[in-house]
Design a protein around this motif. Structure first.
Motif, PDB file in Angstrom:
ATOM      1  N   PRO A  76      39.559  36.006  33.838  1.00  0.00           N
ATOM      2  CA  PRO A  76      38.029  36.802  33.585  1.00  0.00           C
ATOM      3  C   PRO A  76      37.735  37.595  34.810  1.00  0.00           C
ATOM      4  O   PRO A  76      37.425  38.641  34.956  1.00  0.00           O
ATOM      5  CB  PRO A  76      37.210  35.549  33.328  1.00  0.00           C
ATOM      6  CG  PRO A  76      37.602  34.357  33.803  1.00  0.00           C
ATOM      7  CD  PRO A  76      39.106  34.528  33.843  1.00  0.00           C
ATOM      8  N   VAL A  77      38.101  36.818  36.037  1.00  0.00           N
ATOM      9  CA  VAL A  77      37.704  37.798  37.342  1.00  0.00           C
ATOM     10  C   VAL A  77      38.476  39.054  37.584  1.00  0.00           C
ATOM     11  O   VAL A  77      38.092  39.915  38.009  1.00  0.00           O
ATOM     12  CB  VAL A  77      37.566  36.690  38.550  1.00  0.00           C
ATOM     13  CG1 VAL A  77      37.041  37.410  39.762  1.00  0.00           C
ATOM     14  CG2 VAL A  77      36.739  35.429  38.136  1.00  0.00           C
ATOM     15  N   ALA A  78      39.789  38.633  37.186  1.00  0.00           N
ATOM     16  CA  ALA A  78      40.620  39.971  37.296  1.00  0.00           C
ATOM     17  C   ALA A  78      40.055  41.082  36.414  1.00  0.00           C
ATOM     18  O   ALA A  78      40.244  42.279  36.801  1.00  0.00           O
ATOM     19  CB  ALA A  78      42.145  39.598  36.937  1.00  0.00           C
ATOM     20  N   ILE A  79      39.741  40.712  35.172  1.00  0.00           N
ATOM     21  CA  ILE A  79      39.238  41.948  34.339  1.00  0.00           C
ATOM     22  C   ILE A  79      38.074  42.334  34.884  1.00  0.00           C
ATOM     23  O   ILE A  79      37.751  43.435  34.952  1.00  0.00           O
ATOM     24  CB  ILE A  79      39.174  41.414  32.945  1.00  0.00           C
ATOM     25  CG1 ILE A  79      40.610  40.830  32.261  1.00  0.00           C
ATOM     26  CG2 ILE A  79      38.488  42.195  32.175  1.00  0.00           C
ATOM     27  CD1 ILE A  79      40.504  40.427  30.830  1.00  0.00           C
ATOM     28  N   THR A  80      36.984  41.413  35.425  1.00  0.00           N
ATOM     29  CA  THR A  80      35.752  42.040  35.977  1.00  0.00           C
ATOM     30  C   THR A  80      36.116  42.913  37.107  1.00  0.00           C
ATOM     31  O   THR A  80      35.468  43.863  37.232  1.00  0.00           O
ATOM     32  CB  THR A  80      34.834  40.724  36.409  1.00  0.00           C
ATOM     33  OG1 THR A  80      34.928  39.595  35.471  1.00  0.00           O
ATOM     34  CG2 THR A  80      33.629  41.159  36.907  1.00  0.00           C
ATOM     35  N   ILE A  81      37.034  42.758  37.981  1.00  0.00           N
ATOM     36  CA  ILE A  81      37.339  43.263  39.151  1.00  0.00           C
ATOM     37  C   ILE A  81      37.822  44.936  38.622  1.00  0.00           C
ATOM     38  O   ILE A  81      37.278  45.837  39.376  1.00  0.00           O
ATOM     39  CB  ILE A  81      38.419  42.708  40.066  1.00  0.00           C
ATOM     40  CG1 ILE A  81      37.776  41.545  40.689  1.00  0.00           C
ATOM     41  CG2 ILE A  81      38.918  43.912  41.131  1.00  0.00           C
ATOM     42  CD1 ILE A  81      38.989  40.545  41.448  1.00  0.00           C
ATOM     43  N   ALA A  82      38.579  44.768  37.628  1.00  0.00           N
ATOM     44  CA  ALA A  82      39.007  46.156  37.166  1.00  0.00           C
ATOM     45  C   ALA A  82      37.886  47.067  36.295  1.00  0.00           C
ATOM     46  O   ALA A  82      37.810  47.990  36.799  1.00  0.00           O
ATOM     47  CB  ALA A  82      40.192  45.844  35.798  1.00  0.00           C
ATOM     48  N   GLY A  83      36.649  46.286  36.133  1.00  0.00           N
ATOM     49  CA  GLY A  83      35.624  46.915  35.374  1.00  0.00           C
ATOM     50  C   GLY A  83      34.888  47.416  36.644  1.00  0.00           C
ATOM     51  O   GLY A  83      34.002  48.266  36.474  1.00  0.00           O
ATOM     52  N   ASP A  84      34.983  46.682  37.661  1.00  0.00           N
ATOM     53  CA  ASP A  84      34.295  47.146  38.927  1.00  0.00           C
ATOM     54  C   ASP A  84      34.886  48.484  39.656  1.00  0.00           C
ATOM     55  O   ASP A  84      33.891  49.312  40.050  1.00  0.00           O
ATOM     56  CB  ASP A  84      34.120  45.940  40.015  1.00  0.00           C
ATOM     57  CG  ASP A  84      33.176  44.909  39.534  1.00  0.00           C
ATOM     58  OD1 ASP A  84      32.218  44.925  38.979  1.00  0.00           O
ATOM     59  OD2 ASP A  84      33.512  43.780  40.038  1.00  0.00           O
ATOM     60  N   ILE A  85      36.012  48.331  39.764  1.00  0.00           N
ATOM     61  CA  ILE A  85      36.631  49.487  40.585  1.00  0.00           C
ATOM     62  C   ILE A  85      36.976  50.640  39.788  1.00  0.00           C
ATOM     63  O   ILE A  85      37.382  51.940  40.541  1.00  0.00           O
ATOM     64  CB  ILE A  85      37.918  49.093  41.544  1.00  0.00           C
ATOM     65  CG1 ILE A  85      39.002  48.459  40.480  1.00  0.00           C
ATOM     66  CG2 ILE A  85      37.439  47.881  42.253  1.00  0.00           C
ATOM     67  CD1 ILE A  85      40.433  48.052  41.393  1.00  0.00           C
TER      68      ILE A  85
END
Length: 485
Positions: free
Chosen positions: A123-132
């Motif tokens: 989930p955090v990997a996908i969240t990072i992608a959503g951030d950047i």
């Protein structure tokens, strides 16, 4: 790298090294989800515990699912980087311990540790992608991440079979060591964030109650009809206990200063409906993943390799459509794109269910490919719609909730489909798996998968429609992360 304004999405762009690191981290979870299955006979032959080996999968899935909401909230409080590095560290430690496990109970316990790591990584990997990445770029990035699962669906079982045939099954886990170290090093080196440091109050009671309640509920769903009958006292007790603890969790969350799972996650229509969509996606995906190989091997005596390749068509279709989803939702909206995707999913599921009585490996592979195309157009826009509707400090919880709903859908789906199949096997002429009974049981499961897809249509239709102007306006802006490198 904290903004979403850098040019390009590919590996050669400025954010390319971060994307590679996220794909490596995702690959850890993806390969581990498939690599163990083909080596089970070798593991049991070496350390014993045949009756307990299903817990190698159940324990991992349980630990991963219940930890996702906790990690998601922590990523909003502490930042993404420390949480994903913690996940990689736990996964690394669990892999090392699994590689030296001396008994089945020890191996199961160490798989729990792996699952706790995986609960942070995905989930955090996908969240990072959503951030950047911007809204216009996120679908293509989701295609990159989904392609990791497609490759892993083929590489995982093959690699597990090779290690098992060579008598070195422990390398199934030890191979994670260099991958974890490389992924962690790349994230430390390339991904930098500046989180606004404010005083937070971690909701420890809420986290503990949520973990216990979800553990009991998922345990009941996974083991009901398998380890014990659905109507047995232990089954009723597990579900009742989970429900009571969950009610206590809701009462605690109402008074918590910073709840681990804020109630607004389920009170907002968009977030609630996209979570329901994720639940349906998880049920459909695991239904096919669990029973397509069994169907082909039992009905047609297909080799495990060919059965795995037929199933790989599912995870091949997903990244293809996911990478193109952005072209659709930027023009027609998230909801309309998801509607197209779920219609395609229903068509693929219907073809599989209607032709299961006349097994054909090419037809099964084609049906799986169509379902994969549909799921990619459902899962990606619904997740991105949820991410786009919130700010940076809420995006982790929203992403985690969506993936958690998918995990719950998978767990409950597998339990229900297993109960359907087992009832047919039990009433078969041989009381077990023979070609005729396998066809009957698989046909019933595929029909249940079709019903799940049709019910997901309702959730997709319930998503609020968004205006094209709002999507275009959002797409032109950078993501909402608060600070720059």
């Amino acid at each position: 790298m904290s903004t979403a304004t850098d040019e390009g999405v590919g590996f050669r762009s400025r954010r390319g090294p971060i994307l590679v690191a996220l794909m490596l981290a995702t690959g850890l979870v993806a390969i581990d989800a498939t690599i163990v299955a083909t080596a089970v006979p070798s593991i049991v032959e070496d350390i014993g515990g045949f009756t307990s080996f299903p817990w190698l999968f159940s324990a991992y899935l349980l630990a991963q699912a219940v930890s996702v909401p906790v990690y998601a909230k922590l990523s909003d409080v502490l930042g993404r980087k420390p949480v994903i590095l913690l996940g990689i560290g736990l996964f690394l430690l669990g892999s090392i311990l699994c590689g030296v496990a001396w008994s089945m109970p020890a191996l199961i316990a160490f798989r729990v540790l792996q699952g706790l790591g995986a609960g942070a990584v995905q989930p955090v990997a996908i969240t990072i992608a959503g951030d950047i990445y911007t809204l216009a770029e996120r679908a293509k990035v989701q295609g990159y991440l989904a392609s990791v699962w497609a490759v892993s669906s083929v590489v995982g079982p093959t690699l597990g079979g090779v290690f098992a045939s060579l008598g070195i099954w422990r390398w199934i886990f030890l191979i994670n060591i260099p991958l974890c170290l490389l992924a962690g090093w790349m994230l430390i080196r390339t991904f930098h964030e500046k989180v606004e440091r404010t005083k937070h109050r971690i909701d420890y009671p809420g986290a503990a109650l949520l973990t216990v309640s979800l553990s009991l509920l998922i345990l009941g769903a996974l083991q009901g009809g398998q380890a014990w009958p659905w109507n047995s006292p232990i089954s009723i007790g597990v579900f009742a206990g989970g429900a009571v603890v969950f009610i206590a969790f809701l009462l605690v969350e109402r008074k918590a200063a910073e709840p681990i799972l804020p109630m607004w996650v389920v009170s907002r229509r968009l977030l609630a409906t996209t979570a329901l969509v994720a639940f349906g996606v998880g049920a459909v995906m695991l239904g096919l993943t669990s029973y397509v190989p069994t169907f082909l091997e039992g009905a047609l005596s297909t080799s495990p390799l060919l059965a795995g390749l037929a199933l790989a068509a599912l995870t091949l279709g997903w990244p293809i459509s996911a990478s193109q989803a952005g072209r659709f939702y930027l023009r027609i909206g998230f909801r309309s794109t998801a509607i197209i995707g779920i219609v395609v999913t229903v068509i693929g599921s219907a073809v599989l269910a209607l032709t299961a009585s006349s097994p054909n490996i090419l037809l099964v592979a084609m049906s799986c490919f169509i379902v994969g195309l549909g799921l990619g157009l459902v899962a990606t826009p619904s997740l991105i719609a949820a991410q786009t509707s919130v700010e940076w400090n809420e995006r982790g919880v929203v992403t985690g909730t969506n993936l958690f709903a998918r995990s719950i859908g998978s767990a409950i789906g597998v339990a229900v489909f297993g109960a359907v199949a087992n009832s047919i096997y039990a009433n078969g002429p041989s009381g077990g798996p023979d070609p005729h009974t396998t066809v009957s049981a698989s046909s019933a499961v595929f029909l249940a998968v079709l019903v799940s897809a049709v019910l997901t249509v309702v959730a997709v239709l319930a998503m609020p429609a968004e205006s094209k102007g709002r999507i275009a306006d959002t797409a032109s802006k950078a993501s909402a992360e608060p600070a720059k490198d």
